[in-house]
Design a protein around this motif. Structure first.
Motif, PDB file in Angstrom:
ATOM      1  N   ALA A 101      44.473  29.678  -5.642  1.00 22.50           N
ATOM      2  CA  ALA A 101      43.331  30.573  -5.391  1.00 22.50           C
ATOM      3  C   ALA A 101      43.778  32.027  -5.436  1.00 22.50           C
ATOM      4  CB  ALA A 101      42.696  30.249  -4.047  1.00 22.50           C
ATOM      5  N   LEU A 102      44.953  32.313  -4.880  1.00 25.81           N
ATOM      6  CA  LEU A 102      45.464  33.693  -4.918  1.00 25.81           C
ATOM      7  C   LEU A 102      45.782  34.121  -6.352  1.00 25.81           C
ATOM      8  CD1 LEU A 102      47.799  33.685  -1.798  1.00 25.81           C
ATOM      9  CD2 LEU A 102      45.595  34.829  -2.041  1.00 25.81           C
ATOM     10  N   ALA A 103      46.386  33.220  -7.124  1.00 26.01           N
ATOM     11  CA  ALA A 103      46.683  33.537  -8.518  1.00 26.01           C
ATOM     12  C   ALA A 103      45.403  33.760  -9.300  1.00 26.01           C
ATOM     13  CB  ALA A 103      47.515  32.418  -9.154  1.00 26.01           C
ATOM     14  N   LEU A 104      44.382  32.955  -9.033  1.00 23.86           N
ATOM     15  CA  LEU A 104      43.098  33.111  -9.712  1.00 23.86           C
ATOM     16  C   LEU A 104      42.461  34.452  -9.364  1.00 23.86           C
ATOM     17  CD1 LEU A 104      40.915  31.951 -11.526  1.00 23.86           C
ATOM     18  CD2 LEU A 104      39.939  30.818  -9.531  1.00 23.86           C
ATOM     19  N   ALA A 105      42.518  34.835  -8.096  1.00 18.23           N
ATOM     20  CA  ALA A 105      41.964  36.130  -7.686  1.00 18.23           C
ATOM     21  C   ALA A 105      42.705  37.278  -8.365  1.00 18.23           C
ATOM     22  CB  ALA A 105      42.029  36.275  -6.169  1.00 18.23           C
ATOM     23  N   ASP A 106      44.042  37.161  -8.455  1.00 18.24           N
ATOM     24  CA  ASP A 106      44.821  38.190  -9.149  1.00 18.24           C
ATOM     25  C   ASP A 106      44.434  38.260 -10.623  1.00 18.24           C
ATOM     26  OD1 ASP A 106      46.169  38.793  -6.834  1.00 18.24           O
ATOM     27  OD2 ASP A 106      47.976  37.662  -7.366  1.00 18.24           O
ATOM     28  N   LEU A 107      44.249  37.093 -11.250  1.00 17.43           N
ATOM     29  CA  LEU A 107      43.877  37.044 -12.657  1.00 17.43           C
ATOM     30  C   LEU A 107      42.498  37.658 -12.879  1.00 17.43           C
ATOM     31  CD1 LEU A 107      44.535  36.173 -15.525  1.00 17.43           C
ATOM     32  CD2 LEU A 107      43.580  33.934 -14.989  1.00 17.43           C
ATOM     33  N   GLN A 108      41.559  37.349 -12.011  1.00 16.76           N
ATOM     34  CA  GLN A 108      40.216  37.930 -12.151  1.00 16.76           C
ATOM     35  C   GLN A 108      40.257  39.449 -12.017  1.00 16.76           C
ATOM     36  OE1 GLN A 108      38.248  35.621  -9.120  1.00 16.76           O
ATOM     37  NE2 GLN A 108      37.378  34.190 -10.615  1.00 16.76           N
ATOM     38  N   GLY A 109      41.078  39.949 -11.115  1.00 20.19           N
ATOM     39  CA  GLY A 109      41.234  41.396 -10.974  1.00 20.19           C
ATOM     40  C   GLY A 109      41.848  42.007 -12.221  1.00 20.19           C
ATOM     41  N   ALA A 110      42.832  41.326 -12.806  1.00 22.62           N
ATOM     42  CA  ALA A 110      43.474  41.825 -14.026  1.00 22.62           C
ATOM     43  C   ALA A 110      42.480  41.826 -15.188  1.00 22.62           C
ATOM     44  CB  ALA A 110      44.691  40.962 -14.365  1.00 22.62           C
ATOM     45  N   ILE A 111      41.612  40.822 -15.269  1.00 20.97           N
ATOM     46  CA  ILE A 111      40.603  40.770 -16.337  1.00 20.97           C
ATOM     47  C   ILE A 111      39.611  41.920 -16.170  1.00 20.97           C
ATOM     48  CG2 ILE A 111      38.650  39.422 -17.238  1.00 20.97           C
ATOM     49  CD1 ILE A 111      40.360  36.907 -16.679  1.00 20.97           C
ATOM     50  N   ARG A 112      39.224  42.218 -14.935  1.00 20.99           N
ATOM     51  CA  ARG A 112      38.291  43.335 -14.701  1.00 20.99           C
ATOM     52  C   ARG A 112      38.883  44.678 -15.123  1.00 20.99           C
ATOM     53  NH1 ARG A 112      37.003  40.324 -10.055  1.00 20.99           N
ATOM     54  NH2 ARG A 112      38.498  41.472  -8.796  1.00 20.99           N
ATOM     55  N   ARG A 113      40.193  44.786 -15.102  1.00 23.25           N
ATOM     56  CA  ARG A 113      40.837  46.052 -15.484  1.00 23.25           C
ATOM     57  C   ARG A 113      41.016  46.193 -16.994  1.00 23.25           C
ATOM     58  NH1 ARG A 113      43.722  44.520 -10.886  1.00 23.25           N
ATOM     59  NH2 ARG A 113      45.448  43.696 -12.101  1.00 23.25           N
ATOM     60  N   LEU A 114      40.754  45.132 -17.741  1.00 20.24           N
ATOM     61  CA  LEU A 114      40.870  45.195 -19.202  1.00 20.24           C
ATOM     62  C   LEU A 114      39.757  46.073 -19.774  1.00 20.24           C
ATOM     63  CD1 LEU A 114      41.537  41.463 -20.160  1.00 20.24           C
ATOM     64  CD2 LEU A 114      43.169  43.344 -20.330  1.00 20.24           C
ATOM     65  N   PRO A 115      39.987  46.637 -20.973  1.00 17.81           N
ATOM     66  CA  PRO A 115      38.880  47.323 -21.650  1.00 17.81           C
ATOM     67  C   PRO A 115      37.736  46.339 -21.885  1.00 17.81           C
ATOM     68  CG  PRO A 115      40.972  47.820 -22.724  1.00 17.81           C
ATOM     69  CD  PRO A 115      41.251  46.763 -21.697  1.00 17.81           C
ATOM     70  N   THR A 116      36.523  46.851 -21.941  1.00 14.42           N
ATOM     71  CA  THR A 116      35.326  46.012 -22.012  1.00 14.42           C
ATOM     72  C   THR A 116      35.363  45.036 -23.179  1.00 14.42           C
ATOM     73  OG1 THR A 116      34.083  47.808 -21.018  1.00 14.42           O
ATOM     74  CG2 THR A 116      32.811  46.069 -22.048  1.00 14.42           C
ATOM     75  N   ASP A 117      35.770  45.491 -24.355  1.00 14.35           N
ATOM     76  CA  ASP A 117      35.770  44.602 -25.520  1.00 14.35           C
ATOM     77  C   ASP A 117      36.752  43.443 -25.335  1.00 14.35           C
ATOM     78  OD1 ASP A 117      37.929  46.351 -25.659  1.00 14.35           O
ATOM     79  OD2 ASP A 117      37.862  46.547 -27.837  1.00 14.35           O
ATOM     80  N   GLN A 118      37.901  43.711 -24.740  1.00 10.50           N
ATOM     81  CA  GLN A 118      38.884  42.648 -24.505  1.00 10.50           C
ATOM     82  C   GLN A 118      38.415  41.711 -23.386  1.00 10.50           C
ATOM     83  OE1 GLN A 118      42.733  44.418 -23.825  1.00 10.50           O
ATOM     84  NE2 GLN A 118      42.665  45.581 -25.730  1.00 10.50           N
TER      85      GLN A 118
END
Length: 173
Positions: A101-118
């Motif tokens: 769950a912690l890894a998933l939360a970290d991954l979701q945060g990293a995805i939110r920081r990506l540029p919109t198109d990516q």
């Protein structure tokens, strides 16, 4: 003949605390149930003193202060629930699902920081769409553009998640 007065150079806080360590270890050994617990107790006391190093100059008797701090720390430990060493514990102290769950939360945060198109492309891949041609049709981009954006997004996600370049996604689990 008079000898010149020699003044001892001022000692640093780390030297002062290092000088307290043997005395704290003797006291900790008398209080603690094991050598490792005594070492932990003495080190934690020294760490707390180090964190308050700016205030050490105001203490009249640092040895007595450090000994009192160690005894207080020991008493705080007695008030907490007793714990077994890991090899004697029946169940893990933290449920294994927590790490995922912690890894998933970290991954979701990293995805939110990506540029919109990516981020959009990664979201489509997460929803199950893996064909570059289908992704290109849904986004209106060329297949090569989709592939390069996905490659940049995956590389950025690996960096954000402290993964080796080219590491498989399965290593997140």
């Amino acid at each position: 003949m008079l000898l010149p007065c020699t003044v001892a150079p001022p000692r640093s806080v780390s030297q002062i605390l290092a000088g307290l360590q043997p005395d704290l270890m003797r006291l900790a050994r008398r209080l603690a149930a094991s050598e490792s617990e005594a070492q932990d107790l003495a080190q934690e006391t020294l760490l707390r003193l180090w964190l308050r190093r700016a205030e050490i100059g105001q203490v009249d008797d640092l040895r007595a202060y450090a000994r009192a701090a160690l005894r207080n720390l020991y008493r705080q430990g007695l008030r907490r629930a007793p714990h077994l060493p890991l090899e004697e514990a029946e169940d893990p102290s933290v449920a294994p699902e927590v790490f995922g769950a912690l890894a998933l939360a970290d991954l979701q945060g990293a995805i939110r920081r990506l540029p919109t198109d990516q981020a959009t492309l990664i979201a489509l891949v997460m929803s199950g769409e893996t064909s570059p041609a289908a992704l290109a049709g849904r986004t209106g981009c060329g297949v090569n553009t989709v592939m390069s954006r996905l490659a940049r997004a995956r590389a950025q996600l690996r960096r954000d998640m402290d993964m080796a370049p080219g590491a498989p996604v399965a290593s997140l689990l």
